[in-house]
Write a protein that holds these residues in place. Structure first.
Motif, mmCIF file in Angstrom:
data_model
loop_
_atom_site.group_PDB
_atom_site.id
_atom_site.type_symbol
_atom_site.label_atom_id
_atom_site.label_comp_id
_atom_site.label_asym_id
_atom_site.label_seq_id
_atom_site.Cartn_x
_atom_site.Cartn_y
_atom_site.Cartn_z
ATOM 1 N N GLU A 130 -8.770 9.270 0.433
ATOM 2 C CA GLU A 130 -8.203 8.140 -0.060
ATOM 3 C C GLU A 130 -7.440 7.299 0.705
ATOM 4 O OE1 GLU A 130 -10.061 9.310 -3.871
ATOM 5 O OE2 GLU A 130 -8.953 7.360 -3.194
ATOM 6 N N TYR A 131 -7.309 7.614 2.064
ATOM 7 C CA TYR A 131 -6.408 6.803 2.907
ATOM 8 C C TYR A 131 -7.492 6.455 4.192
ATOM 9 C CZ TYR A 131 -2.494 8.959 0.916
ATOM 10 O OH TYR A 131 -1.346 9.244 -0.154
ATOM 11 N N ASP A 132 -7.414 5.141 4.324
ATOM 12 C CA ASP A 132 -8.463 4.632 5.174
ATOM 13 C C ASP A 132 -7.898 4.271 6.725
ATOM 14 O OD1 ASP A 132 -8.017 0.945 3.952
ATOM 15 O OD2 ASP A 132 -6.613 2.399 4.681
ATOM 16 N N TYR A 133 -7.010 3.940 7.061
ATOM 17 C CA TYR A 133 -6.392 3.765 8.188
ATOM 18 C C TYR A 133 -5.496 5.063 8.682
ATOM 19 C CZ TYR A 133 -8.318 -0.910 8.242
ATOM 20 O OH TYR A 133 -9.123 -1.911 8.132
ATOM 21 N N TRP A 134 -5.310 5.567 9.969
ATOM 22 C CA TRP A 134 -4.901 6.666 10.550
ATOM 23 C C TRP A 134 -4.071 6.284 11.487
ATOM 24 C CZ3 TRP A 134 -4.316 11.270 7.683
ATOM 25 C CH2 TRP A 134 -5.262 11.262 6.463
ATOM 26 N N ARG A 178 -6.290 19.564 7.374
ATOM 27 C CA ARG A 178 -5.351 18.505 7.535
ATOM 28 C C ARG A 178 -4.695 18.240 6.075
ATOM 29 N NH1 ARG A 178 -6.113 12.781 10.476
ATOM 30 N NH2 ARG A 178 -6.903 14.106 12.065
ATOM 31 N N GLU A 179 -3.529 18.488 6.039
ATOM 32 C CA GLU A 179 -2.891 18.607 4.627
ATOM 33 C C GLU A 179 -1.910 17.605 4.364
ATOM 34 O OE1 GLU A 179 -0.730 22.461 4.039
ATOM 35 O OE2 GLU A 179 0.737 21.771 5.564
ATOM 36 N N PHE A 180 -1.738 17.153 2.827
ATOM 37 C CA PHE A 180 -0.925 16.148 2.505
ATOM 38 C C PHE A 180 0.402 16.809 2.544
ATOM 39 C CE2 PHE A 180 0.322 12.619 -0.049
ATOM 40 C CZ PHE A 180 1.554 13.444 -0.838
ATOM 41 N N VAL A 181 1.415 15.927 3.037
ATOM 42 C CA VAL A 181 2.832 16.397 3.027
ATOM 43 C C VAL A 181 3.810 15.465 2.182
ATOM 44 C CG1 VAL A 181 4.710 16.473 4.600
ATOM 45 C CG2 VAL A 181 2.604 16.773 5.474
ATOM 46 N N VAL A 182 3.651 14.196 1.969
ATOM 47 C CA VAL A 182 4.540 13.233 1.185
ATOM 48 C C VAL A 182 3.704 12.020 1.264
ATOM 49 C CG1 VAL A 182 5.965 12.844 3.141
ATOM 50 C CG2 VAL A 182 6.662 12.439 0.979
ATOM 51 N N ALA A 183 4.060 10.910 0.351
ATOM 52 C CA ALA A 183 3.712 9.719 0.269
ATOM 53 C C ALA A 183 4.496 8.969 -0.398
ATOM 54 C CB ALA A 183 2.221 9.480 -0.030
ATOM 55 N N ILE A 184 4.655 7.347 -0.129
ATOM 56 C CA ILE A 184 5.320 6.646 -0.993
ATOM 57 C C ILE A 184 4.578 5.543 -1.192
ATOM 58 C CG2 ILE A 184 6.425 5.564 1.285
ATOM 59 C CD1 ILE A 184 8.998 5.305 0.064
ATOM 60 N N TYR A 232 0.720 -1.521 0.135
ATOM 61 C CA TYR A 232 -0.062 0.076 0.084
ATOM 62 C C TYR A 232 0.834 1.346 -0.145
ATOM 63 C CZ TYR A 232 -3.809 -3.061 1.303
ATOM 64 O OH TYR A 232 -4.715 -4.055 1.453
ATOM 65 N N THR A 233 0.194 2.388 -0.509
ATOM 66 C CA THR A 233 0.739 3.582 -0.216
ATOM 67 C C THR A 233 0.597 4.033 1.004
ATOM 68 O OG1 THR A 233 0.272 4.445 -2.753
ATOM 69 C CG2 THR A 233 0.427 6.199 -0.903
ATOM 70 N N VAL A 234 1.803 4.687 1.732
ATOM 71 C CA VAL A 234 1.610 5.481 3.044
ATOM 72 C C VAL A 234 1.964 6.596 2.837
ATOM 73 C CG1 VAL A 234 2.661 5.366 5.233
ATOM 74 C CG2 VAL A 234 2.295 3.117 4.062
ATOM 75 N N GLY A 235 1.021 7.624 3.615
ATOM 76 C CA GLY A 235 1.255 9.150 3.439
ATOM 77 C C GLY A 235 1.514 9.557 4.765
ATOM 78 N N TRP A 236 1.970 10.719 4.881
ATOM 79 C CA TRP A 236 2.258 11.572 5.952
ATOM 80 C C TRP A 236 1.445 13.004 5.746
ATOM 81 C CZ3 TRP A 236 4.202 10.348 10.683
ATOM 82 C CH2 TRP A 236 5.061 9.187 10.956
ATOM 83 N N PHE A 237 0.500 13.242 6.578
ATOM 84 C CA PHE A 237 -0.268 14.488 6.528
ATOM 85 C C PHE A 237 0.203 15.272 7.777
ATOM 86 C CE2 PHE A 237 -3.578 13.835 3.249
ATOM 87 C CZ PHE A 237 -3.413 12.358 2.898
ATOM 88 N N ARG A 238 -0.396 16.610 7.710
ATOM 89 C CA ARG A 238 -0.266 17.389 8.947
ATOM 90 C C ARG A 238 -1.175 18.340 9.053
ATOM 91 N NH1 ARG A 238 5.219 20.827 6.898
ATOM 92 N NH2 ARG A 238 4.076 22.206 5.297
ATOM 93 N N GLN A 239 -1.484 18.520 10.496
ATOM 94 C CA GLN A 239 -2.605 19.681 10.490
ATOM 95 C C GLN A 239 -2.030 20.633 11.720
ATOM 96 O OE1 GLN A 239 -6.368 17.678 11.686
ATOM 97 N NE2 GLN A 239 -7.610 19.589 11.238
ATOM 98 N N CYS A 260 0.226 9.549 10.162
ATOM 99 C CA CYS A 260 0.613 8.581 9.080
ATOM 100 C C CYS A 260 -0.802 8.056 8.657
ATOM 101 C CB CYS A 260 1.767 7.763 9.180
ATOM 102 S SG CYS A 260 1.482 6.386 10.259
ATOM 103 N N ALA A 261 -0.911 7.490 7.441
ATOM 104 C CA ALA A 261 -1.818 6.749 6.885
ATOM 105 C C ALA A 261 -1.806 5.856 5.950
ATOM 106 C CB ALA A 261 -2.960 7.840 6.517
ATOM 107 N N ARG A 262 -2.640 4.821 5.776
ATOM 108 C CA ARG A 262 -2.534 3.983 4.749
ATOM 109 C C ARG A 262 -3.402 4.328 3.675
ATOM 110 N NH1 ARG A 262 -4.619 -2.027 4.354
ATOM 111 N NH2 ARG A 262 -6.431 -1.092 3.970
ATOM 112 N N GLY A 263 -2.837 4.316 2.399
ATOM 113 C CA GLY A 263 -3.739 4.621 1.342
ATOM 114 C C GLY A 263 -3.819 3.468 0.303
ATOM 115 N N PRO A 264 -3.994 3.680 -0.852
ATOM 116 C CA PRO A 264 -4.467 2.535 -1.879
ATOM 117 C C PRO A 264 -3.270 1.707 -2.251
ATOM 118 C CG PRO A 264 -4.234 4.718 -3.134
ATOM 119 C CD PRO A 264 -4.163 5.064 -1.637
ATOM 120 N N THR A 265 -3.329 0.633 -2.917
ATOM 121 C CA THR A 265 -2.338 0.030 -3.622
ATOM 122 C C THR A 265 -1.917 0.738 -4.972
ATOM 123 O OG1 THR A 265 -3.817 -1.597 -4.608
ATOM 124 C CG2 THR A 265 -2.855 -2.160 -2.654
#
Length: 123
Positions: free
Chosen positions: A109-113, A45-51, A32-39, A95-100
């Motif tokens: 688009e991210y389901d687990y936080w 809450r805004e997107f910062v980066v994802a991999i 899965y894609t994993v992202g970092w957001f910040r608030q 951090c949050a889990r995104g799609p594959t």
């Protein structure tokens, strides 16, 4: 179920560095894609980066050249190395889990936080 736990936040002076970690338990997030957001207080809450699973990354312009995301799939951990920190980086980081496969920027688009970790940068 997936549980995500962030760590590594703290108080740092402007120009300093922190490394955040996002550890996953339960089902893995290797594919899965994993992202970092910040608030920040009073802000969305805004997107910062994802991999994504292959190591491709997307960064928001404001952190390019200063932040680096990486992942250790064997340990189920995603890292966010933050250098040259600025007061405007102050926020709770999630951090949050995104799609594959692909790398979305929208939080829907991210389901687990995770629960978040506070980063405070003093001037």
């Amino acid at each position: 179920q997936v549980q995500l736990v962030e760590s590594g936040g703290g108080l740092v002076q402007a120009g300093g560095s922190l490394r955040l970690s996002c550890a996953a338990s339960g089902r893995t997030f290797t594919s899965y894609t994993v992202g970092w957001f910040r608030q920040a207080p009073g802000k969305e809450r805004e997107f910062v980066v994802a991999i994504n699973w292959s190591g491709s990354t997307h960064y928001v312009d404001s952190v390019k050249g200063r932040f680096t995301i990486s992942r250790d799939n064997a340990r189920n951990i995603v890292y966010l190395q933050m250098n040259s920190l600025k007061p405007e980086d102050t926020a709770v980081y999630y951090c949050a889990r995104g799609p594959t496969g692909w790398i979305p920027h929208h939080r829907n688009e991210y389901d687990y936080w995770g629960q978040g970790t506070q980063v405070t940068v003093s001037s």
